[in-house]
Design an enzyme around this catalytic site. Structure first.
Site, PDB file in Angstrom:
ATOM      1  N   PRO A   1      43.367  49.570  46.606  1.00  0.00           N
ATOM      2  CA  PRO A   1      42.567  48.360  46.805  1.00  0.00           C
ATOM      3  C   PRO A   1      41.972  48.317  48.203  1.00  0.00           C
ATOM      4  O   PRO A   1      42.621  48.679  49.179  1.00  0.00           O
ATOM      5  CB  PRO A   1      43.592  47.240  46.611  1.00  0.00           C
ATOM      6  CG  PRO A   1      44.629  47.832  45.724  1.00  0.00           C
ATOM      7  CD  PRO A   1      44.711  49.282  46.117  1.00  0.00           C
ATOM      8  N   GLU A   2      40.719  47.886  48.273  1.00  0.00           N
ATOM      9  CA  GLU A   2      40.042  47.825  49.557  1.00  0.00           C
ATOM     10  C   GLU A   2      39.949  46.382  50.027  1.00  0.00           C
ATOM     11  O   GLU A   2      40.377  45.455  49.351  1.00  0.00           O
ATOM     12  CB  GLU A   2      38.665  48.479  49.438  1.00  0.00           C
ATOM     13  CG  GLU A   2      38.764  49.964  49.096  1.00  0.00           C
ATOM     14  CD  GLU A   2      37.531  50.743  49.500  1.00  0.00           C
ATOM     15  OE1 GLU A   2      36.781  50.277  50.368  1.00  0.00           O
ATOM     16  OE2 GLU A   2      37.314  51.834  48.945  1.00  0.00           O
TER      17      GLU A   2
END
Length: 296
Positions: free
Chosen positions: A2-3
């Site tokens: 996840p960014e």
């Protein structure tokens, strides 16, 4: 992994249930995730009030009323869901689907006092995520945070700052942008997207974006604007769906449907009049997607 925009969407999704609540009990269903939990973790935080949720880079920060902060990182496959009564809500959408298999529910926050009682459940099949507890006043000097660069959404990130960081560097631009000491929280997906928007090759040397006098070039000015815009667009895509998502589905945000180059190998480039094709190369073990015809 996840960014930043995904973590920010998760933060926004959890805030209504967690901010102002009392953490009645922290239930740990195993002794570790990527790392062992802190000693006496559950006992230390159970009974504390949750004053706010924030984010630094890709870390979710849960501030408690005694000055301590629970630090959570989602790793490769971590996610949260909120259960209140018969409903379940999984804040955040990710390019790779998150697990809803209860056998991977490793941590449960039992909450009371912010409306209905609720459970916030952390699920992580691969267990690459982790949780720790840090005194908020010591966070700047903590090993997790002390070397992080400015946020891509903050005022500290500008072309002059990057010019100082990039000057004289032969390092490929893609690698320089992924270096968390330069910019905090900027990950592979959004680096690819920002480089495409600014028509810059991931292979280009970072130092070529700085003039002989040490000033930022027009290309570097363009890149900073692209970074800000792509992160803002991604956050808006996730956040805008918070009002309308179906709770039992939990799907939030559709920015991945708007990727211009990431994971679009062999598809036509979307730059007007380009006529090129999106290609894929590997840099330092990471896939870079770009159009060689219009990114130089």
């Amino acid at each position: 992994m996840p960014e930043l925009p995904e973590v920010e969407t998760v933060r926004r999704g959890l805030a209504p249930s967690m901010e102002g609540a009392v953490l009645k009990e922290l239930e740990l269903r195993r002794s570790d995730l990527r790392f062992p939990f802190p000693v006496d973790f559950a006992r230390t935080v159970s009974g504390r009030g949750i004053t706010s949720l924030s984010r630094r880079a890709k870390y979710l920060l849960i501030d408690l009323d005694d000055g301590m902060t629970i630090v959570s990182h989602l790793g490769m496959s971590g996610s949260f869901r909120v259960e209140a009564g018969a409903s379940a809500d999984a804040p955040g959408t990710f390019h790779h689907p998150r697990s809803k298999d209860e056998k991977h529910d490793h941590v449960v926050f039992h909450l009371t006092g912010a409306g209905d009682d609720a459970r916030v459940i952390y699920n992580d099949p691969r267990r690459f995520g982790f949780m720790d507890i840090v005194r908020r006043a010591d966070m700047v000097s903590h090993p997790f945070f002390r070397d992080l660069g400015p946020e891509p959404t903050g005022n500290e990130l500008d072309a002059d700052y990057l010019a100082k960081r990039f000057a004289g560097k032969a390092q490929p631009l893609k690698s320089a942008l992924l270096d968390q000491k330069n910019i905090a929280g900027l990950g592979n997906i959004y680096v690819c997207e920002a480089l495409w928007r600014s028509h810059l090759s991931p292979l280009r040397a970072a130092g070529t974006l700085v003039t002989d006098s040490g000033r930022p070039s027009e290309a570097l000015e363009r890149l900073v604007i692209a970074i800000r815009e792509v992160i803002a667009d991604a956050i808006a895509a996730g956040g805008s769906s918070l009002r309308d998502h179906i709770q039992t589905d939990g799907s939030l945000g559709y920015f991945q449907h708007s990727f211009s180059v990431y994971d679009r190998e062999a598809q036509p480039c979307g730059t007007p009049g380009c006529g090129g094709t999106v290609g894929r190369i590997v840099q330092a073990g990471r896939s870079s997607f770009y159009c060689a015809a219009c990114q130089s």
